[in-house]
Design a protein around this motif. Structure first.
Motif, PDB file in Angstrom:
ATOM      1  N   ARG A 236       0.728  -1.076  -0.032  1.00 13.51           N
ATOM      2  CA  ARG A 236      -0.036   0.175  -0.149  1.00 13.51           C
ATOM      3  C   ARG A 236       0.781   1.339   0.008  1.00 13.51           C
ATOM      4  N   VAL A 239       1.827   1.864  -3.432  1.00 15.76           N
ATOM      5  CA  VAL A 239       0.496   2.489  -3.992  1.00 15.76           C
ATOM      6  C   VAL A 239       0.165   3.916  -3.636  1.00 15.76           C
ATOM      7  N   ASP A 240       0.415   4.151  -2.477  1.00 13.04           N
ATOM      8  CA  ASP A 240       0.181   5.331  -2.081  1.00 13.04           C
ATOM      9  C   ASP A 240       1.045   6.483  -2.563  1.00 13.04           C
ATOM     10  N   ALA A 244       2.950   2.421  -8.137  1.00 12.40           N
ATOM     11  CA  ALA A 244       2.296   1.284  -8.340  1.00 12.40           C
ATOM     12  C   ALA A 244       1.109   1.228  -8.553  1.00 12.40           C
ATOM     13  N   PRO A 245       0.104   0.793  -9.698  1.00 17.36           N
ATOM     14  CA  PRO A 245      -1.212   1.010  -9.822  1.00 17.36           C
ATOM     15  C   PRO A 245      -1.843   0.478  -8.370  1.00 17.36           C
ATOM     16  N   ASN A 246      -3.125   0.842  -8.128  1.00 18.12           N
ATOM     17  CA  ASN A 246      -3.766   0.273  -7.125  1.00 18.12           C
ATOM     18  C   ASN A 246      -4.243  -1.207  -7.257  1.00 18.12           C
ATOM     19  N   TRP A 248      -2.360  -3.397  -8.023  1.00 19.17           N
ATOM     20  CA  TRP A 248      -1.214  -4.208  -7.440  1.00 19.17           C
ATOM     21  C   TRP A 248      -0.976  -4.335  -6.166  1.00 19.17           C
ATOM     22  N   GLN A 249      -1.903  -3.968  -5.183  1.00 16.23           N
ATOM     23  CA  GLN A 249      -1.880  -3.738  -3.921  1.00 16.23           C
ATOM     24  C   GLN A 249      -2.037  -5.039  -3.169  1.00 16.23           C
TER      25      GLN A 249
ATOM     26  N   GLU B 157     -12.129   1.384  -8.073  1.00 18.99           N
ATOM     27  CA  GLU B 157     -10.829   0.375  -8.025  1.00 18.99           C
ATOM     28  C   GLU B 157     -11.379  -0.987  -8.132  1.00 18.99           C
ATOM     29  N   ARG B 178      -7.475   6.135  -2.812  1.00 20.30           N
ATOM     30  CA  ARG B 178      -7.091   7.220  -3.383  1.00 20.30           C
ATOM     31  C   ARG B 178      -8.034   8.331  -3.653  1.00 20.30           C
TER      32      ARG B 178
END
Ligand SMILES: Cc1cc2nc3c(=O)[nH]c(=O)nc-3n(C[C@H](O)[C@H](O)[C@H](O)COP(=O)(O)OP(=O)(O)OC[C@H]3O[C@@H](n4cnc5c(N)ncnc54)[C@H](O)[C@@H]3O)c2cc1C
Ligand SMILES: Nc1ncnc2c1ncn2[C@@H]1O[C@H](COP(=O)(O)O)[C@@H](O)[C@H]1O
Lengths: 320, 248
Positions: A236, A239-240, A244-246, A248-249, B157, B178
């Motif tokens: 995270r 990602v934060d 990296a894209p969300n 992938w979390q 998401e 986000r």
């Protein structure tokens, strides 16, 4: 009749592997209740998906193939699933604990007056069906019982192998009577196209953390993943930070994975991250801090600077 | 625009949670509590909606009287008033959703913004259940939200990428990471929050039976994974992966 209904998921015209893992769970439940495993596919142009599904040990596949289902919307899908559940006498309705499953299944549960268990990892008959599920970021495991006649379960698919092919079930057209609601509109699905396997299906996952310092530096994670035919994951914090894209979390509030081989690169090993990967078969940690908690769960730890170790590892593996 | 947002009082996610002696729950002595982190995004978004469209933000919690602290925090961030539906029962998400549905029938908000998941019970259900009970559309896992002409356009998401849907208001939206950067409560905000109205009622007052549909029978600690070994160098690592773990 205590039948088990599996809600199938598909993407890009193909059955998602998470559905096959859900089927394994369904078979375990049916073995306890003595019911049949029945599946439902909603969509448009989904015949081949239904055919594929019918080969995995389900007695029936009920298909409602309609334009209204061409794009997934919980509001339109939920009443249709509830209708199928009633039609086939399902006392258990289950689906993957994917984003679609999480979005859809509670809505189905409300329509069926059913209690819902999220993220079931096992089922047993101990004076009635009992399910176990993790919570508190995997710190706690609870055993729960659903007191309503119909029970809705989202399945943590990383805990169940994909159901193999076995026996052919009947594919049947079924009209759920669903219409499109006028208070909701699908706009778009912006798929991140990738040659790599889906994170939740991959045998190998290479995950990077905040220690990588930038999105560009994730390239070395991708190179290692491509060398091993694996998927790419992230924390995270990564990602934060926008590395990296969300999608992938991995972790408590992201995806849960359990590949054969998991690489944690520049990841400290926070409990919330471990919640998403500690079921992996073999865990490798590469971290420059010998005290990083990730080493406490890693089978093999390498204390090293990722910027040196990862590219060198990729080269060595290519040469094997 | 009237915006309703929800907060759950949860254990501090940085604390190690332990099972109690008779396996009926977790040890609560010395445990600290705070607002569920996804609810911070929900409250922030509710305040942003008010800033952009005018109106009122009502924050609701279902739980023990101690949850007034989290409600005050939400008001210190900028919510206008709070409702505590007080109960000491262990609630499942379904009971929470049915309680919230009754509050919403009285309050008649234009939009409800919640967290996607409470990080103690990790269920990810309440928003979806609530939308179903109200027969409203839902937009879960929001990373963007725009309201215009009685509709909300929500970026979500989802597995494999992102998705966008439009929902006609009233609707339920659940927040993902986000969506925004939750603000901190300012000192003047905290002072002001002390005087903002906080109504208390019970599930009984709302006519809701909160007996759980999903009963927790047992709590246990999961099996710990044992630490392995530290390898000397890359060649040693590759050797282990190939010959011992047999994963290469
Ligand atoms: C409610 C809640 C939910 C959460 N959900 C999730 C979740 O789902 N998933 C998740 O991952 N986290 C989640 N988190 C966040 C989690 O608590 C941690 O903050 C996060 O996992 C840390 O990510 P990280 O390991 O990448 O970063 P850090 O903790 O900052 O660790 C970076 C690591 O990189 C190492 N490092 C730095 N440079 C190098 C180098 N050159 N070479 C090698 N190593 C290096 C450092 O030694 C350090 O160990 C959640 C937190 C909360 C409160
Ligand atoms: N007891 C509660 N009081 C108020 N809101 C709640 C409560 N429980 C859950 N919620 C809301 O519902 C969301 C999802 O919760 P859950 O389904 O329990 O994971 C949370 O982020 C909260 O916004």
């Amino acid at each position: 009749m205590a039948n088990v209904l599996v809600v199938a998921e598909h993407l890009d015209g193909a059955l998602r592997k998470v559905t096959l893992s859900t089927l394994t769970f369904a078979h375990q439940v049916a073995a306890l209740t003595g019911g049949e495993v029945i599946a439902t596919v909603l969509g448009e142009g989904v015949d081949s998906i239904a055919q594929e599904l019918s080969k995995h040990g389900v007695s029936r596949v009920l298909v409602d193939d309609k334009a209204v289902f061409s794009n997934y919307l919980a509001e339109n899908y939920a009443p249709a699933v509830a209708k199928v559940a009633q039609e086939v006498g399902a006392t258990i309705v289950c689906g993957a604990s994917s984003t679609t499953g999480k979005d859809l299944l509670p809505r189905v549960a409300a329509l069926l007056d059913a209690g819902m268990v999220s993220d079931a990892v096992s089922v047993a008959d101990d004076g009635g069906l009992k399910f176990t599920r993790p919570l508190w970021a995997g710190n706690v495991l609870t055993t729960v019982e659903v007191v309503t006649p119909v029970k809705v379960i989202s399945v943590r698919t990383s805990d169940f192998d994909a159901a193999p092919e076995s026996g052919a079930g009947a594919v049947e057209a079924f009209d759920t009577g669903a219409g499109a609601r006028d208070d909701v509109e699908f706009v778009s699905f912006d798929q991140v196209k990738s040659e790599r396997p889906e994170l939740t299906d991959a045998e190998v996952v290479i995950a990077g953390g905040r220690g990588l310092g930038s999105g560009e530096n994730f390239q070395m994670i991708m190179d290692l993943a491509d060398t091993l035919g694996g998927a790419v994951g992230a924390t995270r914090a990564a990602v934060d930070s926008g590395y990296a894209p969300n999608d992938w979390q991995i972790g408590q509030t992201g995806k849960v994975v359990a590949p054969n081989l998991y690489f944690a690169v520049a990841i400290s090993g926070a409990i919330q991250h471990l919640a998403g990967m500690k079921g992996s078969k073999t865990i490798v940690a590469i971290n420059k801090d010998p005290e990083a908690p990730i080493f406490q769960v890693a089978d093999y730890g390498l204390v090293a600077d990722a910027f040196e170790a990862v590219p060198a590892l990729t080269e060595k593996l290519k040469a094997l | 625009m009237k915006i309703l947002t929800t907060v759950k009082r949860v254990t501090d996610p940085n604390m190690k949670i332990k099972i109690n002696a008779d396996a009926t729950g977790v040890v609560t002595d010395g445990v600290e509590y705070q607002m569920n982190s996804f609810d911070e995004y929900g409250v922030e978004e509710a305040i942003v909606l008010k800033e952009n469209h005018g109106g009122e933000v009502v924050v609701v919690s279902v739980g023990p009287s101690a949850a007034t602290k989290e409600l005050r925090t939400a008001m210190a961030m900028g919510a206008d008033r709070a409702i505590l539906v007080e109960t000491d029962e262990k609630l499942d998400s379904d009971a929470v959703a049915r309680v919230l549905a009754e509050v919403i029938r009285k309050e008649e908000p234009d939009i409800v913004v919640m967290g996607k998941q409470a990080v103690d019970s990790d269920r990810n259900q309440a928003g979806q259940l609530l939308a179903a009970y109200l027969d409203w559309p839902q937009a879960t896992f929001a990373f963007s939200l725009e309201v215009a002409d009685g509709w909300a356009t929500v970026g979500r998401e989802v597995d494999g990428g992102t998705s966008t849907k439009r929902v006609k208001l009233p609707a339920v939206v659940t927040a993902d990471l986000r969506l925004n950067e939750p603000r901190y409560a300012s000192l003047p905000g905290i002072m002001k929050a002390k005087r903002k109205p906080l109504d208390t009622m019970t599930p009984d007052d709302l006519g809701v039976d909160v007996a759980p549909k999903v009963k927790v029978l047992k709590y246990e600690a999961p099996e710990e994974r044992a630490a392995g070994e530290i390898v000397e160098d890359l060649d040693a690592l590759i050797g282990k992966l190939r010959d011992e773990a047999r994963v290469l």
